[in-house]
Design a protein around this motif. Structure first.
Motif, PDB file in Angstrom:
ATOM      1  N   ARG A 465       0.926  -1.152  -0.048  1.00  0.00           N
ATOM      2  CA  ARG A 465      -0.052  -0.006  -0.012  1.00  0.00           C
ATOM      3  C   ARG A 465       0.963   1.092   0.122  1.00  0.00           C
ATOM      4  N   THR A 467       0.589   5.829  -0.653  1.00  0.00           N
ATOM      5  CA  THR A 467      -0.089   6.899  -0.870  1.00  0.00           C
ATOM      6  C   THR A 467       0.203   7.649  -2.313  1.00  0.00           C
ATOM      7  N   ILE A 468      -0.520   8.657  -2.689  1.00  0.00           N
ATOM      8  CA  ILE A 468      -0.149   9.377  -3.737  1.00  0.00           C
ATOM      9  C   ILE A 468      -0.021  10.885  -3.457  1.00  0.00           C
ATOM     10  N   LEU A 469       0.132  11.111  -2.130  1.00  0.00           N
ATOM     11  CA  LEU A 469       0.688  12.471  -1.700  1.00  0.00           C
ATOM     12  C   LEU A 469       1.688  13.235  -2.138  1.00  0.00           C
TER      13      LEU A 469
END
Length: 505
Positions: A465, A467-469
């Motif tokens: 997993r 994030t795309i932050l």
């Protein structure tokens, strides 16, 4: 527009668009006159290959008249002419010509032909699964049993397979249905896959790829003439094997259309429409399903499969379930359900009556072993006398390649946790594969992600997993690093002979 289409067709076949026409269509080379051959005795006439053109021209004249060829396009079986196979059609033939011209030095705006037309994983660089190749190698050359380079679990499997082969050799014919111990392993695999649904190994038939099984089942089903000719319902889009086989057998192709606007879903109302329309000119008897879809990639829900099987039950249709992509499901909200399992769960009324043949192959899944031409089919509710006819039909081709059968056995019978090849097979060095992956990713690229095992996942699947932050600039760098690491990681663990180290906590 029609003129453009005509010009394009002529250009494709004639090579008018080819910047290197001489290279793509070279003149036939003269065959060298090799020495060392005994000359015929005096007075004995002998065909001379060196003078073939003149000899052929002379031989074509009989009593001063041209001799007609027996086989011409006019006398060719019209059902063969009707066969089309787009996966290896004129575009692919043209690609081969271009590839050859590149090898001969032709300059083009690209340096290689990337073949994305057919699912041939190894041709595109995928590395073979070590354990599978070890077992097949041991079966092929049993002297390797004495080598310490091969793990004991691979040797045990190879010995078991060879003990079931005539003369304990992979070079012998097997029974037409396949090697018995492999059929039994497949039945065990199906029972485990379908969570206890019984499978009778006597209903398992090894095949030369899934295609061989599909074609032979169709041969059993196609009959009649005129409006009683067998109609075969196939999805559109479909894999061209189906339309080609139907054309070759002179059956009637009955199209039902998948819903592109709904992720290529199968709508049972479309099945009813197609069936009723086809009854006007043929007798629909077969319903072909490709799940997961090829080329569309959709995965049918359990409810959809129930609807399809109910439709087949009501209309008395034979169901052919092409399930060769069952291990290639990637969307998190999708799950493969075998037609047999769903049929069983619908109750005895359905499970004891609907005729079903399902197909699997070595060519897809995680192995991509296309060249072995291994596969199997399982038949359910086949009339015993018809089953005997199927065995007779299969006996004509003697048996499927036994090496392909051995490869199929490894796929359905992989290393178990207590066996020495287990850690390599599942890419684990003393930890869960996704934990190892994420740790190595961090150590080698500085990218920190979370193993999927921390969130829960289906047994035998592994995820991470992220994030795309990060900013778009950093995200681009991140994805490029993940791509490069992923390819390196797969290459390392697909060729590793034995674990070399263990990560210490």
């Amino acid at each position: 527009m029609h003129r453009l289409q005509s010009v394009a067709a002529r250009s494709l076949m004639a090579g008018a668009l080819d910047p290197c026409p001489a290279l793509s269509a070279p003149p036939p080379a003269k065959r060298p006159n090799r020495g060392g051959l005994r000359l015929p005795a005096a007075g004995v006439k002998r065909y001379n290959a060196a003078g073939a053109p003149a000899a052929v021209a002379a031989a074509a004249l009989v009593n001063g008249k041209a001799r007609d060829k027996t086989l011409t396009m006019e006398t060719l079986n019209p059902q063969v002419k009707a066969v089309e196979y787009a996966v290896r059609g004129p575009i692919v033939i043209k690609a081969g010509e271009i590839e050859k011209s590149l090898q001969e030095g032709c300059k083009r705006p690209f340096t290689e032909v990337i073949k994305a037309n057919i699912g041939d994983a190894h041709a595109m660089g995928q590395q073979p699964i070590t354990f599978l190749r070890q077992v097949v190698a041991l079966c092929t050359f049993p002297e390797l049993m004495d080598s310490p380079s091969f793990p004991e679990d691979a040797k045990r499997r190879a010995r078991r397979i060879l003990q079931s082969c005539g003369g304990q050799s992979l070079g012998s014919y097997s029974a037409s249905q396949g090697v018995d111990c492999i059929r039994k392993d497949i039945a065990t695999y199906i029972e485990q896959r379908d969570q206890g649904v019984p499978s009778d190994w006597e209903n398992i038939f090894l095949t030369t790829g899934a295609s061989d099984g599909i074609v032979n089942i169709l041969r059993l089903l196609v009959s009649g003439a005129g409006r009683s000719r067998t109609g075969v319902m196939i999805p559109i889009p479909q894999y061209p094997l189906y339309s080609a086989a139907i054309a070759e057998m002179g059956a009637v192709q009955v199209n039902y259309y998948l819903d592109e606007d709904n992720c290529w879903a199968l709508d049972v109302n479309e099945l009813h429409r197609s069936y009723q329309a086809a009854k006007e000119h043929c007798q629909p008897r077969v319903l072909c399903i490709i799940n997961p879809g090829n080329p569309t990639g959709q995965v049918q829900s359990k409810k959809c499969i129930e609807d399809v099987l109910h439709f087949a039950y009501e209309e008395n249709l034979f169901v052919m379930a092409d399930e060769v992509y069952q291990e290639n499901v990637y969307a998190p909200d999708c799950q493969f359900h075998s037609f047999k399992k769903v049929l069983y769960e619908m109750g005895p009324e359905y499970f004891n009556s609907v005729e079903l043949a399902s197909f699997h192959s070595t060519s897809k899944g995680y192995t991509g072993e296309c060249g072995f031409r291994g596969g199997f089919m399982e038949v359910v509710n086949l009339d015993p006398e018809v089953k005997a006819q199927l065995v007779k039909l299969l006996s004509v081709r003697l048996c499927p390649p036994v090496a392909g059968q051995a490869a199929m056995d490894v796929i359905v019978n992989p290393p178990q946790p207590d066996e020495p090849s287990f850690t390599q097979f599942y890419k684990a060095l003393g930890m869960q594969p996704d934990m190892l992956y994420c740790l190595r990713l961090l150590e080698e690229t500085g990218i920190c992600v979370v193993p999927g095992s921390g969130f829960g996942q289906r047994e035998g699947t592994y995820h991470f997993r992220m994030t795309i932050l990060p900013s778009p600039e950093k995200l681009k760098v991140l994805l490029e690093k993940v791509r490069d690491f992923h390819m390196k990681f797969l290459k390392e663990f697909s060729t590793l002979e034995e674990p070399q180290c263990r990560v210490q906590a």
